[in-house]
Write a protein that holds these residues in place. Structure first.
Motif: not given
Ligand code: URA
Length: 235
Positions: A89-92, A130-132, A170-171, A205-208
């Motif tokens: 799972m990815f969390v932004g 994928i969630a935030n 965690a992104l 790191f966050h992709p942004a």
């Protein structure tokens, strides 16, 4: 309250599916008002915990107006997307403009990079979830505020508890610091694993950030190799 009355109360709430309030010491250290609010929201979320499906969580969220973001220009709630029984799972942080428009997390430029990162370890957007932390777009993409996090994160906790992923990525600093309740830069938090809600949490790191700073790509690749290794490891 007499002890047997307390027991009856606990049994009653147990039957409703209330699993208790946060015992996190950092949580307890916050201001009384924030604590009260967080307890109320977590209780509200926990009351529904017996109905364990993503659909039930989405339905409990409804057309949420629990925090001020609902009145600050968001178009829609961005709940989450992917495999409801994902191992990964990815969390932004929170939806941006593109996500707010489409109702799907990570679909803008950062999202396209995230898709490539996911595919680089042999996964796909369909195989992961994928969630935030925050489900509504903050105005001008400002950082989410404490009351917004406190209101929204119980729904993410429920998503995690239903999906029961093996690994959570965690992104970025915001997601990592919020989930781990740790106040350190992402450069210090990344590079190791943390136990988190029955999963292993890997901050990266966050992709942004990578779009602005290609220097972090090597570290993200190291983190993703770690993720791949964890997924390959037995239960
Ligand atoms: N950044 C995030 O943190 N989440 C999104 O969904 C998009 C961009």
């Amino acid at each position: 309250m007499k002890p047997h009355t307390v027991t009856a109360h606990l049994n009653y709430f147990g039957e409703l599916g209330v699993t208790g309030l946060s015992k996190d010491p950092v949580w307890r250290g916050r201001g009384a008002q924030a604590r009260q609010k967080s307890a109320e929201v977590e209780t509200e979320a926990s009351v529904f915990a017996g109905t364990g499906s993503l659909e039930a969580i989405r339905s409990d969220l409804g057309e949420c107006t629990r925090c001020k973001l609902s009145g600050l220009g968001r178009q829609q709630i961005v709940f989450g997307v992917g495999n409801p029984s994902a191992e990964l799972m990815f969390v932004g942080e929170a939806p941006g403009r593109d996500e707010d428009k489409q109702g799907i997390p990570f679909v803008g430029r950062a999202g396209q990079l995230l898709t490539k990162i996911i595919e680089a370890i042999g996964q796909s957007r369909e195989s992961v979830y994928i969630a935030n932390v925050i489900k509504c777009r903050p105005p001008q993409n400002r950082n989410p505020e404490e009351d917004e996090v406190e209101t929204c994160e119980p729904f993410l906790f429920r998503q995690i508890d239903v999906i029961r992923p093996k690994v959570i990525v965690a992104l970025g600093a915001f997601a990592a610091k919020t989930l781990l309740r740790m106040d350190a830069p992402i450069s210090k938090l990344r590079g190791r694993e943390y136990e988190y809600r029955g999963a292993i949490l890997v901050p990266t790191f966050h992709p942004a950030y990578l779009l602005r700073n290609s220097k972090g790509k090597r570290e993200v690749w190291e983190d993703m190799k770690r993720v791949r290794g964890l997924l390959e490891r037995g239960p």
